[in-house]
Design an enzyme around this catalytic site. Structure first.
Site, short mmCIF file in Angstrom:
data_model
loop_
_atom_site.label_atom_id
_atom_site.label_comp_id
_atom_site.label_asym_id
_atom_site.label_seq_id
_atom_site.Cartn_x
_atom_site.Cartn_y
_atom_site.Cartn_z
N GLY A 72 0.80 -1.21 0.00
CA GLY A 72 0.00 0.00 0.00
C GLY A 72 0.84 1.27 0.00
O GLY A 72 0.53 2.23 -0.72
N SER A 73 1.90 1.28 0.79
CA SER A 73 2.71 2.49 0.88
C SER A 73 3.33 2.83 -0.47
O SER A 73 3.33 3.99 -0.90
CB SER A 73 3.83 2.31 1.92
N ASN A 153 -7.91 4.19 8.52
CA ASN A 153 -7.34 3.01 9.16
C ASN A 153 -7.43 3.03 10.68
O ASN A 153 -7.37 2.00 11.32
CB ASN A 153 -5.89 2.82 8.73
N CYS A 326 2.17 2.03 12.58
CA CYS A 326 3.37 2.74 12.15
C CYS A 326 3.78 3.79 13.15
O CYS A 326 4.92 4.21 13.17
CB CYS A 326 3.13 3.40 10.80
C1 LIG Z 1 -1.80 -0.46 6.01
C2 LIG Z 1 -2.12 0.77 5.26
C3 LIG Z 1 -1.23 1.29 4.30
C4 LIG Z 1 0.13 0.71 4.08
O1 LIG Z 1 0.10 -0.51 3.41
P1 LIG Z 1 1.44 -1.41 3.41
O2 LIG Z 1 1.09 -2.56 2.52
O3 LIG Z 1 1.65 -1.83 4.82
O4 LIG Z 1 2.52 -0.56 2.87
C5 LIG Z 1 -1.62 2.41 3.59
N1 LIG Z 1 -2.82 2.98 3.79
C6 LIG Z 1 -3.70 2.51 4.70
C7 LIG Z 1 -5.03 3.19 4.85
C8 LIG Z 1 -3.39 1.40 5.46
O5 LIG Z 1 -4.25 0.96 6.37
#
Ligand SMILES: *Cc1c(COP(=O)(O)O)cnc(C)c1O
Length: 395
Positions: A72-73, A153, A326
């Site tokens: 996601g990042s 989140n 995080c």
């Molecule tokens: C967990 C999360 C991310 C990051 O995703 P990763 O796969 O851990 O890099 C980004 N945005 C939201 C809203 C998340 O909950």
């Protein structure tokens, strides 16, 4: 002792069927998808089938619109930096986002401010929901991108994404949504909802960690992320994470197949937990009560420190979080709780519990049994609580 994992917003368990689907690509089918011999071709086919499957599952027109990333990042960084840098060449240098995005979005926007971009951080109000009219008022000729998360989140609030998508389309502004938290919990269709770019990651819905995807509508072309080989249509070079990609697609398929049933069950569990915890004096639910993810409970208990609450919960076998994984260890209260207007001292006493298919009604019973005495105990030793009670007595 009971063990309850209630931090599914941070990450989830790997679904056994997902692991099974991944196994061949971790063992016998190790060929490089870019090579010509048989085992490479099998791997290549697995990657392309997964791309096709994901495209279908999110309502994309074509598999070519799906780019695999490390999660996601990376997808958020690429969507925002890649798109804004591409559009800067056309004189666009303004970004619209919200105050309570994930740090993968917020810190990316901060980085772009240093490159000369102007960023509007929209209010999310007490209920934790962005107002469509605020997005509308913020759009200007120079706006390159609107990026608003699908669901938050920490407090689980669901944003009016189809409405924002429509607005952006009417104004010919590119619209990105971080759907990492919403995927598998909310109906998402990128075509119907006018989403131009969307980030997702496997480990939030029982897929493997380290594998995600960025959807880019045809014609939406962020700058190249990694120069090198021709993988991901030459936009993100590097030998594919074949097993991860296969697991990502399988996990998405399972989570969407089971969504309706899970949502009905989790919503009931969530609401029972919220009602039970709200019986604790000077407690509050953070974020809108109904426009929230089925598995999300985020509460504040005045007069205590979130950190000590989490430690006591851990001792009782309950894995919870104070918000975002995080930032745990951070002494500053969560930017999300501050964004919905909580004062620092209250934001400090927060707890997020997040549930998945792995959780049961018995988990809720146990949490409801454990939390109130822990809160009482911590308050008994809290000078802050003493002050609150004193103020109460003095009216
Ligand atoms: C967990 C999360 C991310 C990051 O995703 P990763 O796969 O851990 O890099 C980004 N945005 C939201 C809203 C998340 O909950």
């Amino acid at each position: 002792m009971r063990k309850i994992y209630a931090d599914n917003a941070a990450t989830t368990s790997l679904h056994p069927q997902v692991l099974e689907e991944m196994m061949p690509y971790l063992t016998t089918v190790y060929g490089n998808p870019s090579s010509l011999y048989q085992t490479g071709a099998v791997a290549k086919k697995a990657v392309e089938n997964s791309r096709e499957k994901i495209a279908q599952l999110i309502g994309a027109k074509s598999a070519n619109e799906i780019y695999f990333t490390s999660g996601g990042s990376e997808a958020d960084n690429w969507a925002i930096k890649g798109m804004c840098r591409a559009l800067k060449k056309k004189g666009k240098n303004h970004i619209i986002t919200s105050k309570f995005e994930h740090h993968a979005v917020l810190h990316t926007c901060k980085a772009l401010e240093k490159e000369g971009f102007e960023v509007t951080y929209l209010d999310v109000y007490e209920n934790g929901i962005v107002k469509v009219e605020d997005v509308k008022a913020a759009i200007k000729d120079t706006t390159a991108l609107v990026t608003i998360m699908y669901a938050n989140n920490e407090i689980g609030t669901i944003q009016p994404i189809p409405e924002i998508g429509k607005l952006c389309r009417e104004n010919k502004v590119i619209f990105h949504t971080d759907a990492v938290q919403a995927m598998g919990n909310v109906y998402i269709n990128v075509e119907e909802q006018n989403i131009d770019m969307l980030s997702l990651t496997g480990h939030k819905f029982h897929g493997p960690k380290g594998c995600g995807a960025l959807y880019c509508r045809r014609g939406v072309r962020p700058d190249v992320l990694i120069d090198g080989g021709a993988q991901e249509r030459s936009r993100r070079a590097g030998t594919e994470n074949v097993a991860g990609i296969v697991g990502l697609a399988k996990a998405l398929e399972i989570t969407l197949d089971t969504m309706e049933k899970r949502n009905a069950r989790l919503t009931k569990m969530r609401d029972r937990l919220i009602d039970g915890l709200l019986k604790i004096e000077r407690s509050r639910l953070n974020g809108d009560r109904t426009h929230r993810l089925p598995g999300n409970v985020n509460m504040c208990f005045e007069g205590i420190e979130g950190e000590s609450l989490l430690l006591k919960l851990d001792m009782a076998g309950i894995s919870a979080s104070s918000g975002s994984a995080c930032t745990s260890g951070d002494l500053d209260p969560s930017h999300v709780l501050l964004s919905i207007g909580l004062p620092h001292e209250i934001a400090h006493g927060s707890m997020r519990l997040s549930f998945s298919d792995d959780n049961t009604e018995e988990d809720i019973d146990y949490i409801l049994e454990q939390v109130p005495p822990i809160v009482d105990y911590l308050r008994m030793m809290s000078p802050l609580w003493e002050k609150i009670k004193e103020e109460e007595r003095n009216g």
